[in-house]
Write an enzyme that holds these catalytic residues in place. Sequence first.
Site, mmCIF file in Angstrom:
data_model
loop_
_atom_site.group_PDB
_atom_site.id
_atom_site.type_symbol
_atom_site.label_atom_id
_atom_site.label_comp_id
_atom_site.label_asym_id
_atom_site.label_seq_id
_atom_site.Cartn_x
_atom_site.Cartn_y
_atom_site.Cartn_z
ATOM 1 N N SER A 61 0.859 -1.186 0.000
ATOM 2 C CA SER A 61 0.000 0.000 0.000
ATOM 3 C C SER A 61 0.891 1.229 0.000
ATOM 4 O O SER A 61 2.056 1.169 0.428
ATOM 5 C CB SER A 61 -0.871 0.004 1.261
ATOM 6 O OG SER A 61 -1.537 1.237 1.445
ATOM 7 N N TYR A 76 -2.620 0.020 10.575
ATOM 8 C CA TYR A 76 -2.647 -0.461 9.193
ATOM 9 C C TYR A 76 -1.332 -0.144 8.486
ATOM 10 O O TYR A 76 -0.735 -1.017 7.844
ATOM 11 C CB TYR A 76 -3.819 0.176 8.446
ATOM 12 C CG TYR A 76 -3.850 -0.176 6.976
ATOM 13 C CD1 TYR A 76 -4.257 -1.435 6.553
ATOM 14 C CD2 TYR A 76 -3.466 0.759 6.005
ATOM 15 C CE1 TYR A 76 -4.277 -1.764 5.209
ATOM 16 C CE2 TYR A 76 -3.490 0.434 4.657
ATOM 17 C CZ TYR A 76 -3.897 -0.827 4.265
ATOM 18 O OH TYR A 76 -3.899 -1.154 2.932
#
Length: 239
Positions: A137, A150
Amino acid sequence: MKTVLITGASSGIGRATALRLAREGHHVVLGARREDRLTALAKEIHDTGGTADVHRLDVTDRADVAAFADRAVEAHGRLDAFVANAGVMPLSRLDSLHVGEWDRMIDVNVRGLLHGIAAVLPHFRRAGSGHFVTIASTGAHEVVPTAAVYCATKYAARAITEGLRLEADPGIRVTTISPGVTESELADTITEPGAREAMRTYRAVTLPADAIAGAVAYAIGQPDGVDVNEVIVRPTTQR
C-alpha cells in the site's frame, strides 16, 4: 502459461488480478474465505476461455496456506508465482483502543504474508525459480491519522518482502506493489465513525482495481533475469 496463486481473490485487487492474468493465458489458483465468490469468479474465467482452480483459504492459518500451495503443485506440477494480496483495513484512532481490530490486521496483513512465504518458498527453491508478489500500500510509505496500525502492517509487509528479495536465490524474483486509493471493499470493515467518514472523503477518487492488476501482470510478464522490485500506483489526484 504460468501457474499463479492469488490470495484474497474474491474481490477487489485479487479478483481483478485473477481476471487479468487469466486473460493473458495464465492458470490462476484462487484463494479466499468466501468460496461462493471464488466459484462465481472461476466460472467467469472459464466462460471466457481461461482456467482457474478454487480453494477456500484462511491466510491466518499456516497449515491452510501450506496446503493451498502444495495442492497447486500436486495438480499442476509447478508453481510459478504467488500473489500475496489478502488484507484488511479497519482503520481507527489509537485512542479508540480497537485492539481486536489491530490484532486482525496483524494476523492477516503480516502473519498471512509470512505464511505465504513459508508455503511457497520451498517450492520455488526446489524449482530454482518463482515469483513472489506482495500487494502492500502507499501506507507502506507514509503514516496518516487513523491508519497507524494499518500502515505499520504495510511497512512490515514491505520490509519482509524486501528482506526476501535480498535473501532469495537469484532465480527467484520478488516484487512489492503499493497501490494508492483503489476500488475495493477494504473500507467497508471500518467501524469507527470518524475514520469511516474520513475515508469516504479520502476515497472520492479511486483507481479501478484493474490498474493494480496491470502492474502485477507487468511484473510477472518480464523475461527471466528482469526483476521488477517495487511499483507504486496512485490516482493522479492522490498526494
